[in-house]
Design a protein around this motif. Structure first.
Motif, PDB file in Angstrom:
ATOM      1  N   ASN A   1     -13.000  12.250   3.374  1.00  0.00           N
ATOM      2  CA  ASN A   1     -13.961  12.976   2.533  1.00  0.00           C
ATOM      3  C   ASN A   1     -14.020  14.460   2.884  1.00  0.00           C
ATOM      4  OD1 ASN A   1     -15.510  13.189   4.837  1.00  0.00           O
ATOM      5  ND2 ASN A   1     -17.304  12.175   3.983  1.00  0.00           N
TER       6      ASN A   1
ATOM      7  N   LEU B   1     -17.100  16.755   3.340  1.00  0.00           N
ATOM      8  CA  LEU B   1     -17.903  17.172   2.188  1.00  0.00           C
ATOM      9  C   LEU B   1     -18.683  15.980   1.645  1.00  0.00           C
ATOM     10  CD1 LEU B   1     -15.170  19.269   0.332  1.00  0.00           C
ATOM     11  CD2 LEU B   1     -17.092  20.167   1.660  1.00  0.00           C
ATOM     12  N   ASP B   2     -19.660  16.257   0.805  1.00  0.00           N
ATOM     13  CA  ASP B   2     -20.460  15.206   0.185  1.00  0.00           C
ATOM     14  C   ASP B   2     -19.735  14.702  -1.062  1.00  0.00           C
ATOM     15  OD1 ASP B   2     -22.526  13.461  -0.276  1.00  0.00           O
ATOM     16  OD2 ASP B   2     -23.835  14.964  -1.205  1.00  0.00           O
TER      17      ASP B   2
ATOM     18  N   GLU C   1     -16.881  11.326  -2.482  1.00  0.00           N
ATOM     19  CA  GLU C   1     -16.286  10.033  -2.166  1.00  0.00           C
ATOM     20  C   GLU C   1     -14.951  10.286  -1.477  1.00  0.00           C
ATOM     21  OE1 GLU C   1     -15.953   7.534  -5.625  1.00  0.00           O
ATOM     22  OE2 GLU C   1     -18.113   7.629  -6.029  1.00  0.00           O
TER      23      GLU C   1
ATOM     24  N   TYR D   1     -18.055  12.998  -6.955  1.00  0.00           N
ATOM     25  CA  TYR D   1     -19.284  13.467  -6.316  1.00  0.00           C
ATOM     26  C   TYR D   1     -20.352  13.597  -7.385  1.00  0.00           C
ATOM     27  CZ  TYR D   1     -17.616  18.028  -7.980  1.00  0.00           C
ATOM     28  OH  TYR D   1     -17.157  19.056  -8.755  1.00  0.00           O
ATOM     29  N   THR D   2     -21.602  13.781  -6.938  1.00  0.00           N
ATOM     30  CA  THR D   2     -22.720  13.899  -7.868  1.00  0.00           C
ATOM     31  C   THR D   2     -23.047  15.361  -8.109  1.00  0.00           C
ATOM     32  OG1 THR D   2     -23.615  11.798  -7.145  1.00  0.00           O
ATOM     33  CG2 THR D   2     -25.140  13.285  -8.272  1.00  0.00           C
TER      34      THR D   2
END
Length: 187
Positions: free
Chosen positions: A106, A109-110, A112, A143-144
């Motif tokens: 990943n 980072l935030d 998947e 990611y969101t």
């Protein structure tokens, strides 16, 4: 977080800061940073570049959050490849090395974890004449995206520069353009 952050982390992982491999990693399989689509004239070690080339959006729930799925292409280039056997000796291990380092990663980072999708050789007949080998390795992540965070990152944007150069060497600059954002305000 932006797709550029993903590109930057991947490029640093394989090429070090500003395309310079850190001394402690010089014994490992390492790459030289190159620009995708640029003409390679001299290459002392395999070339490398990563770019997020496309994406899709899907509404996550009843909020304004979106799930962003990004397609990432890792571009590999080798110069002075003598023959078909030498091409395979370079290409196959390099692809596996890249996949091994990125699959499930990943990047801190935030997002998947990266998922390897496929790879293909993209060498053209013109490249073969110049003894160049090119390949692309495709990955995917998600990611969101929330409107609040994207508004904040957009407001931090001060300016965007574009430069257009001729196709023939020495790649003469034909035009430049700049869009300014004064103190984070939109034009």
């Amino acid at each position: 977080m932006t797709d550029f952050d993903i590109e930057e982390k991947i490029n640093k992982l394989f090429c070090g800061e500003n395309g310079k491999t850190p001394a402690k990693e010089r014994d490992a399989f390492w790459f030289k940073a190159v620009e995708i689509g640029s003409v390679v004239t001299v290459l002392s070690r395999p070339g490398f570049s990563a770019a997020v080339v496309s994406g899709s959006y899907e509404k996550e729930d009843s909020t304004d959050k979106l799930k962003v799925t990004s397609k990432i292409i890792v571009y590999l280039v080798f110069k002075n490849v003598a023959n078909e056997v030498e091409r395979r000796k370079l290409l196959h291990p390099a692809v596996k090395y890249v996949v091994g380092k990125l699959q499930g990663n990943n990047l801190g980072l935030d997002i998947e974890p990266l998922n390897a999708k496929n790879w293909k050789e993209t060498t053209t007949p013109e490249h073969l004449i110049d003894k160049i080998l090119e390949a692309e390795v495709e990955f995917e992540t998600a990611y969101t995206l929330t409107p609040e965070t994207e508004e904040a990152s957009y407001r931090n944007l001060l300016s965007i520069w574009s430069s257009f150069k001729s196709e023939e060497e020495p790649h003469e600059e034909l035009a430049t353009s700049k869009v300014n954002f004064d103190n984070g305000e939109t034009p």
